[in-house]
Design a protein around this motif. Sequence first.
Motif, PDB file in Angstrom:
ATOM      1  N   GLU A 108       0.893  -1.163  -0.028  1.00 26.62           N
ATOM      2  CA  GLU A 108      -0.059  -0.086  -0.079  1.00 26.62           C
ATOM      3  C   GLU A 108       0.914   1.475   0.013  1.00 26.62           C
ATOM      4  N   THR A 109       0.913   2.007  -1.135  1.00 26.45           N
ATOM      5  CA  THR A 109       1.580   3.224  -1.259  1.00 26.45           C
ATOM      6  C   THR A 109       0.591   4.410  -1.660  1.00 26.45           C
ATOM      7  N   ASP A 110       1.159   5.452  -1.668  1.00 25.47           N
ATOM      8  CA  ASP A 110      -0.033   6.704  -2.178  1.00 25.47           C
ATOM      9  C   ASP A 110      -0.441   6.232  -3.701  1.00 25.47           C
ATOM     10  N   GLU A 111       0.667   5.733  -4.318  1.00 22.82           N
ATOM     11  CA  GLU A 111       0.276   5.549  -5.792  1.00 22.82           C
ATOM     12  C   GLU A 111      -0.984   4.372  -5.790  1.00 22.82           C
ATOM     13  N   SER A 156      -3.010   3.630  -3.572  1.00 25.45           N
ATOM     14  CA  SER A 156      -4.309   4.119  -3.101  1.00 25.45           C
ATOM     15  C   SER A 156      -4.704   5.005  -3.845  1.00 25.45           C
ATOM     16  N   GLU A 157      -4.513   5.894  -4.812  1.00 29.25           N
ATOM     17  CA  GLU A 157      -4.791   6.538  -5.914  1.00 29.25           C
ATOM     18  C   GLU A 157      -5.451   5.889  -6.879  1.00 29.25           C
ATOM     19  N   LYS A 187       0.388   6.457 -15.071  1.00 34.70           N
ATOM     20  CA  LYS A 187       0.352   8.076 -14.865  1.00 34.70           C
ATOM     21  C   LYS A 187       1.348   8.375 -15.895  1.00 34.70           C
ATOM     22  N   TRP A 191      -3.764   9.462 -13.280  1.00 32.33           N
ATOM     23  CA  TRP A 191      -3.834   8.025 -13.377  1.00 32.33           C
ATOM     24  C   TRP A 191      -5.180   7.682 -14.381  1.00 32.33           C
TER      25      TRP A 191
END
Length: 128
Positions: A4-7, A9-10, A106, A113
């Motif tokens: 789980e990273t910001d990417e 999650s996005e 992205k 994204w």
Amino acid sequence: MSHETDEVSEAIACELRLMDPSVRMSRSFARELLDPEFVEVGASGRRWTCDEMLAALPDLDGAADDGPRYEPSKFAGVVLAPGLVHLTFETTMDGSRARRSSLWRKQGADATWRMYYHQATPIPPDSM
């Protein structure tokens, strides 16, 4: 396995937006989430291009506010490279289940994204 990273999650947030009936009903909203080079291999085995999907999306399952909706679960994701996320998850709709895999990338001037590839595989009713 989930990293789980910001990417990730996005990308999950974008995937969930594509399941929203208001997005599915709007070709302009859906276009914002589909890469121009998008390809899907649906649960039926049909291959879809971006233009074909945008044309059909308002008429496909999950597009009506008062109709059945996708119920997603078991999200996992990994960053394959900068700007490239692979998601896996399951959906249920009207008792039918599918395992799904999406590539989100992205790139470009807007750097948002967009789904590049999606595949759905039906899960047999008696399968776990």
